[in-house]
Structures are given as C-alpha cells and as structure tokens.
Design a protein around this motif. Structure first.
Motif, PDB file in Angstrom:
ATOM      1  N   SER A 347       0.838  -1.194   0.000  1.00 31.45           N
ATOM      2  CA  SER A 347       0.000   0.000   0.000  1.00 31.45           C
ATOM      3  C   SER A 347       0.875   1.247   0.000  1.00 31.45           C
ATOM      4  CB  SER A 347      -0.933   0.010   1.222  1.00 31.45           C
ATOM      5  OG  SER A 347      -0.174   0.065   2.414  1.00 31.45           O
ATOM      6  N   LYS A 348       0.340   2.319  -0.503  1.00 31.72           N
ATOM      7  CA  LYS A 348       1.097   3.562  -0.653  1.00 31.72           C
ATOM      8  C   LYS A 348       1.633   4.061   0.690  1.00 31.72           C
ATOM      9  CE  LYS A 348       0.792   8.009  -3.051  1.00 31.72           C
ATOM     10  NZ  LYS A 348      -0.117   8.972  -3.726  1.00 31.72           N
ATOM     11  N   ASP A 349       0.847   3.836   1.765  1.00 29.94           N
ATOM     12  CA  ASP A 349       1.280   4.290   3.086  1.00 29.94           C
ATOM     13  C   ASP A 349       2.156   3.274   3.804  1.00 29.94           C
ATOM     14  OD1 ASP A 349      -0.504   2.309   3.766  1.00 29.94           O
ATOM     15  OD2 ASP A 349      -1.981   3.640   4.675  1.00 29.94           O
ATOM     16  N   GLU A 350       2.467   2.151   3.123  1.00 21.76           N
ATOM     17  CA  GLU A 350       3.363   1.094   3.639  1.00 21.76           C
ATOM     18  C   GLU A 350       2.796   0.407   4.884  1.00 21.76           C
ATOM     19  OE1 GLU A 350       7.562   2.122   3.800  1.00 21.76           O
ATOM     20  OE2 GLU A 350       7.211   3.777   2.406  1.00 21.76           O
ATOM     21  N   LYS A 351       1.488   0.484   5.079  1.00 19.85           N
ATOM     22  CA  LYS A 351       0.881  -0.183   6.225  1.00 19.85           C
ATOM     23  C   LYS A 351       0.388  -1.583   5.883  1.00 19.85           C
ATOM     24  CE  LYS A 351      -0.575   4.030   8.613  1.00 19.85           C
ATOM     25  NZ  LYS A 351      -1.729   4.811   9.155  1.00 19.85           N
ATOM     26  N   THR A 352       0.343  -1.896   4.598  1.00 18.65           N
ATOM     27  CA  THR A 352      -0.121  -3.218   4.176  1.00 18.65           C
ATOM     28  C   THR A 352       0.848  -3.812   3.163  1.00 18.65           C
ATOM     29  OG1 THR A 352      -2.441  -2.551   4.459  1.00 18.65           O
ATOM     30  CG2 THR A 352      -2.012  -4.524   3.137  1.00 18.65           C
ATOM     31  N   TYR A 353       1.318  -5.014   3.458  1.00 18.71           N
ATOM     32  CA  TYR A 353       2.153  -5.782   2.546  1.00 18.71           C
ATOM     33  C   TYR A 353       1.476  -7.126   2.319  1.00 18.71           C
ATOM     34  CZ  TYR A 353       6.105  -2.611   3.460  1.00 18.71           C
ATOM     35  OH  TYR A 353       6.921  -1.519   3.567  1.00 18.71           O
ATOM     36  N   ARG A 354       1.409  -7.543   1.068  1.00 17.30           N
ATOM     37  CA  ARG A 354       0.937  -8.894   0.756  1.00 17.30           C
ATOM     38  C   ARG A 354       1.918  -9.514  -0.229  1.00 17.30           C
ATOM     39  NH1 ARG A 354      -4.269  -6.307   0.948  1.00 17.30           N
ATOM     40  NH2 ARG A 354      -4.305  -6.082  -1.326  1.00 17.30           N
ATOM     41  N   ILE A 355       2.469 -10.657   0.169  1.00 16.43           N
ATOM     42  CA  ILE A 355       3.463 -11.352  -0.657  1.00 16.43           C
ATOM     43  C   ILE A 355       2.963 -12.771  -0.888  1.00 16.43           C
ATOM     44  CG2 ILE A 355       5.890 -11.986  -0.892  1.00 16.43           C
ATOM     45  CD1 ILE A 355       6.415 -10.021   1.497  1.00 16.43           C
ATOM     46  N   ALA A 356       2.814 -13.153  -2.149  1.00 19.33           N
ATOM     47  CA  ALA A 356       2.306 -14.488  -2.481  1.00 19.33           C
ATOM     48  C   ALA A 356       3.229 -15.139  -3.491  1.00 19.33           C
ATOM     49  CB  ALA A 356       0.892 -14.395  -3.045  1.00 19.33           C
ATOM     50  N   ALA A 357       3.400 -16.444  -3.349  1.00 18.45           N
ATOM     51  CA  ALA A 357       4.324 -17.158  -4.228  1.00 18.45           C
ATOM     52  C   ALA A 357       3.778 -18.527  -4.582  1.00 18.45           C
ATOM     53  CB  ALA A 357       5.697 -17.304  -3.558  1.00 18.45           C
ATOM     54  N   GLY A 358       4.193 -19.022  -5.729  1.00 15.59           N
ATOM     55  CA  GLY A 358       3.856 -20.374  -6.174  1.00 15.59           C
ATOM     56  C   GLY A 358       5.120 -21.146  -6.462  1.00 15.59           C
ATOM     57  N   GLY A 359       5.026 -22.473  -6.407  1.00 14.45           N
ATOM     58  CA  GLY A 359       6.174 -23.326  -6.697  1.00 14.45           C
ATOM     59  C   GLY A 359       7.089 -23.553  -5.522  1.00 14.45           C
ATOM     60  N   PHE A 395       9.322 -21.175   3.976  1.00 13.29           N
ATOM     61  CA  PHE A 395       9.034 -22.238   3.007  1.00 13.29           C
ATOM     62  C   PHE A 395      10.248 -23.146   2.840  1.00 13.29           C
ATOM     63  CE2 PHE A 395      10.746 -18.666   0.652  1.00 13.29           C
ATOM     64  CZ  PHE A 395      11.561 -19.219  -0.316  1.00 13.29           C
ATOM     65  N   SER A 396       9.940 -24.397   2.513  1.00 16.18           N
ATOM     66  CA  SER A 396      10.983 -25.410   2.256  1.00 16.18           C
ATOM     67  C   SER A 396      10.601 -26.163   0.992  1.00 16.18           C
ATOM     68  CB  SER A 396      11.087 -26.377   3.443  1.00 16.18           C
ATOM     69  OG  SER A 396      11.437 -25.688   4.626  1.00 16.18           O
ATOM     70  N   PRO A 397      10.930 -25.615  -0.158  1.00 12.08           N
ATOM     71  CA  PRO A 397      10.493 -26.227  -1.420  1.00 12.08           C
ATOM     72  C   PRO A 397      11.214 -27.534  -1.716  1.00 12.08           C
ATOM     73  CG  PRO A 397      11.969 -24.403  -1.861  1.00 12.08           C
ATOM     74  CD  PRO A 397      11.722 -24.396  -0.389  1.00 12.08           C
ATOM     75  N   LEU A 398      10.553 -28.376  -2.500  1.00 13.90           N
ATOM     76  CA  LEU A 398      11.150 -29.622  -2.949  1.00 13.90           C
ATOM     77  C   LEU A 398      12.085 -29.365  -4.118  1.00 13.90           C
ATOM     78  CD1 LEU A 398       7.961 -31.895  -2.970  1.00 13.90           C
ATOM     79  CD2 LEU A 398       9.758 -31.852  -1.220  1.00 13.90           C
ATOM     80  N   SER A 399      13.004 -30.273  -4.324  1.00 13.95           N
ATOM     81  CA  SER A 399      13.785 -30.300  -5.554  1.00 13.95           C
ATOM     82  C   SER A 399      13.109 -31.269  -6.521  1.00 13.95           C
ATOM     83  CB  SER A 399      15.222 -30.774  -5.279  1.00 13.95           C
ATOM     84  OG  SER A 399      15.918 -29.846  -4.472  1.00 13.95           O
ATOM     85  N   ASP A 400      12.944 -30.859  -7.763  1.00  8.50           N
ATOM     86  CA  ASP A 400      12.325 -31.731  -8.752  1.00  8.50           C
ATOM     87  C   ASP A 400      12.948 -31.459 -10.114  1.00  8.50           C
ATOM     88  OD1 ASP A 400      11.181 -29.352  -9.654  1.00  8.50           O
ATOM     89  OD2 ASP A 400       9.236 -29.752  -8.745  1.00  8.50           O
TER      90      ASP A 400
END
Length: 427
Positions: A347-359, A395-400
């Motif tokens: 957010s512009k005021d830096e009060k909200t962060y959302r971080i999403a990831a796949g894999g 997170f602890s991703p697998l190796s594939d």
C-alpha cells in the motif's frame, strides 16, 4: 480451429473468431459455437492469403504442423482486420504462433510467411461466414441445455446455475469443467477416464467481467485472454504477466477460475490474486458463500470447495496508486508452467504488505511472517535484509525436474529484492 462464442463475442477487441486447440476441446463443449477449420479457408478459386503466404515463403516441409500454423495466423489476421491495421510485424507473428511447434523448418520461413501476408487482400472470416441469421441460430442453440447419457458416461451443459446444481445433486461425482484445458491433457496423455462431466459453457451470466467502485468481478467462464484485455489499462503489470501464461490458443479458452480451481501449486494466476487479496464466490443449493482466496487452498490439490458447490466468480480491489508487481520464472519463457512465481502488493502508506508465491509449497502461499515484519518496521536496507531471513524461513520447497530447492530459494529472494527496490525507487 477458429471458434465463435455467442455469449461473449464482443469482449476481446471486437474479435468474433479466434484460435483454440482442437485436441483438448471436447466436442460437446463446442455446442453453440461456430467452428472454422483449415479446410474452410480457401475459396473455389484461391487459397486464403495465409495459405498463399505459407506456400510462397516455403513455410511447410512435412506438412504435419502446417494447418495449425495457418489457423493461428488466420486468427491474427482477423484481429488485425478488426483493428484496420495494415501489416503484421515479426514479433506479432511470433506471439500468435507461440503454441505451434515445427520440427522441420527452423521457423524462419514460417515467420516470413506471416510478414508476407498482404492484409489488403485478406477477406475476413467473419465477413465470409458470420451473419445475423447464423447469430440468431447460435443464440437459440446456446439457450438449449445439453444432456448426454450412457451406461457409464454423462455430460451435462445446463443454461442456468439452478439446473447445474441439480445436476451436481443427481451425480455427486461429477467433474465440473470450464474449458478443460487441463483435464483435456489429463484425458489425452494419462488416459484418465472422466465419466461424469458438467460444463458451464452455456451459462451466460458466468461470462461477465466488470468493475464497480474499484472492485473487479469476473465470472467462472471469463478466459485468460478476456481477463488480460480487461486489465490492459486498469492493471498493466498483471496484463503483462499474463502474456507468458501458456499460448494464445490456450488463453483464448482457459479460464481464470479454472486455473484457481485446478489448485496447482504452480498456477500462474493464483499468486497474483492472493497478493490482490481476492475473494472467491461459490454457490450451492443451500445458497451462496464467499471466502478469502487464501482460505480456499488447504493442501496439495485439496480445497475448501464442497462437492455440491460451484465457483461462480472471483473478485478483488484494483491497486490504484498502490504498488503491485508480479514475476514468473520458467524453463522456457513461453508456453511453460512456472518454476516459481512471486507477486507483491504494498500500500502507498506502507501499512499493508501482501506477498504471495507459487512453486515453493504444496499450495500457493502467502508469506505472512514476512508481511507482518515489514508492516511493523520502517523500510530500509537493514530491515530488508532481516525480512529476507524471515522470508527463507517460511518455506521449504522440494527439488524436482524443474528446479532444486536452493534455486527456488534464490529466485524468490531475487524477486523479493526487485519488488522492494522498485517500490523504494518510486515512493
């Protein structure tokens, strides 16, 4: 195949016909559409301009792949004619043919074919085959439900959600399909039997995508192509991110909701929608309910969707002047699923962060500890380094076959740094 959708024919830049992959399109899901195959392009006297260009530029050798290239190019020609544009660039040709493979020519001759198409000599497929009488017939067909049944197989295509829910009640083991771009591959490659299918393609309300009070809502039948076109001016970063989602032929029928419902940990749209704090909407015979998208994913391929429910829509707030970025890494730039992807909202005021990831886990993941740390601390070089340590602990991703665990950690860290750097530069 060039396909006509009566329910949403004007939603993508005025196009009526556009290319799809015939090999993963169940015939019954084409009910209510007008189909043009390569045999219909030439007239009694002449080849279509795309066919002529392929011949004269020596774009064909064994010929096995040629019809697919011709149809993809014809779809591009239709788009150019709708826009009244006069030429096809090399990059446009490459983009249009991303989903076509050739083992003989090395592609140069095929790209030359595209550039040599004389658009002034092209007759629109729409002008030749599409008219008001056909539209009237197709709209009548589209308003008629389809039901096919044998001893071991049922296919239902209702025209309302009410009837669709009745079908689910009658056949509780039914598989719901939007366009079956994933299930079509599963059926063809793994020989998986799909005995009870419920298609949503005749439910007109599910084709809607709109913005009201800064909230975007898209129905279960909105394709990736339509979504991208809708976002092009509203959220350009996400529109560009969707450019490397599969091929045009797949994006033309693959749906955003289908990508979510598939519940793949490396699905492309899900991390973006998680970062946008999306809400998913469902309906059953007991009524409607909505949940946060992050609560939809429970475990690998396991979701909060009940057997008697149908996903009807997903909605989210446009970021406006807030920061939003999305990144994807795959072994090939085009036509490949993700190794990892990361999307970030600040957010512009830096009060909200959302971080999403796949894999990086069994489900698409919100990195909430990192979000909470950033929200509680001023953003500077020290806190960024601290946040990176927290990020890796989540997170602890697998190796594939796609990547090692260490490589996935490195990619997520690098994308995170890029997001933070770009945000700090722009604030």
């Amino acid at each position: 195949v060039l396909r006509f959708f009566p329910a949403n024919k004007d939603s993508v830049e005025g196009e009526v016909f556009y290319p799809i992959n015939a090999c993963i399109s169940p015939v019954a899901t084409l009910d209510g559409s007008s189909l043009i195959t390569v045999e219909a392009l030439k007239t009694e006297e002449n080849l279509h301009e795309t066919q002529r260009a392929m011949v004269e530029s020596h774009g064909s050798q064994c010929g096995f792949c040629t019809p697919g290239f011709v149809m993809s190019l014809t779809g591009l020609v239709e788009k150019k004619l709708c826009k009244n544009e006069k030429r096809i660039s090399e990059q446009e040709a490459k983009n249009a043919m991303t989903g076509n493979l050739c083992r003989c020519t090395g592609y140069d001759a095929i790209i030359d074919s595209a550039k040599n198409i004389d658009l002034t000599k092209c007759e629109s497929i729409k002008a030749r085959y599409y008219n008001e009488d056909q539209e009237h017939d197709l709209l009548n067909i589209s308003s008629t439900p389809v039901f096919i049944e044998s001893d071991h197989y049922t296919f239902s295509a209702p025209t309302s959600l009410h009837t669709a829910l009745e079908c689910l009640t009658k056949h509780p083991n039914t598989t719901i399909i939007a366009s079956s771009t994933d299930l079509g591959v599963v059926r063809n490659k793994r020989r998986t039997k799909l005995n009870h299918l419920l298609s949503l393609h005749l439910i007109e309300d599910l084709y809607e995508v709109n913005e009201e009070n800064n909230i975007v809502t898209l129905g279960a039948r909105v394709s990736i192509s339509e979504f991208r076109h809708f976002l092009k001016k509203r959220l350009p970063d996400l529109a560009e991110y969707l450019d490397i989602f599969a091929s045009p032929q797949i994006k033309n029928i693959a749906t955003v909701i289908g990508n979510i419902a598939n519940a793949s940990p490396i699905g492309d749209t899900t991390p973006a929608l998680l970062a946008l704090n999306a809400t998913i909407h469902m309906i059953s015979k007991d009524g409607e309910r909505s949940i946060a998208l992050e609560d939809y994913f429970i475990d690998y391929k396991k979701t909060a969707l009940h057997p008697e429910e149908i996903i009807t829509a997903v909605s989210f707030n446009l970021p406006g002047k807030d920061f939003f970025k999305s990144f994807k890494n795959s072994n090939r730039k085009d036509l490949d699923i993700s190794t990892v992807n990361l999307c970030m909202f600040i957010s512009k005021d830096e009060k909200t962060y959302r971080i999403a990831a796949g894999g990086i886990a069994a489900i698409p993941l919100r990195l909430k500890k990192t979000e909470e740390f950033l929200q509680k601390n001023d953003l500077n070089s020290k806190t960024v380094h601290q946040a990176i340590d927290i990020l890796h602990s989540e997170f602890s991703p697998l190796s594939d076959v796609r990547a090692s665990s260490a490589y996935r950690h490195m990619l997520i860290e690098n994308y995170f740094k890029r997001c933070i750097s770009q945000f700090m530069e722009g604030r």
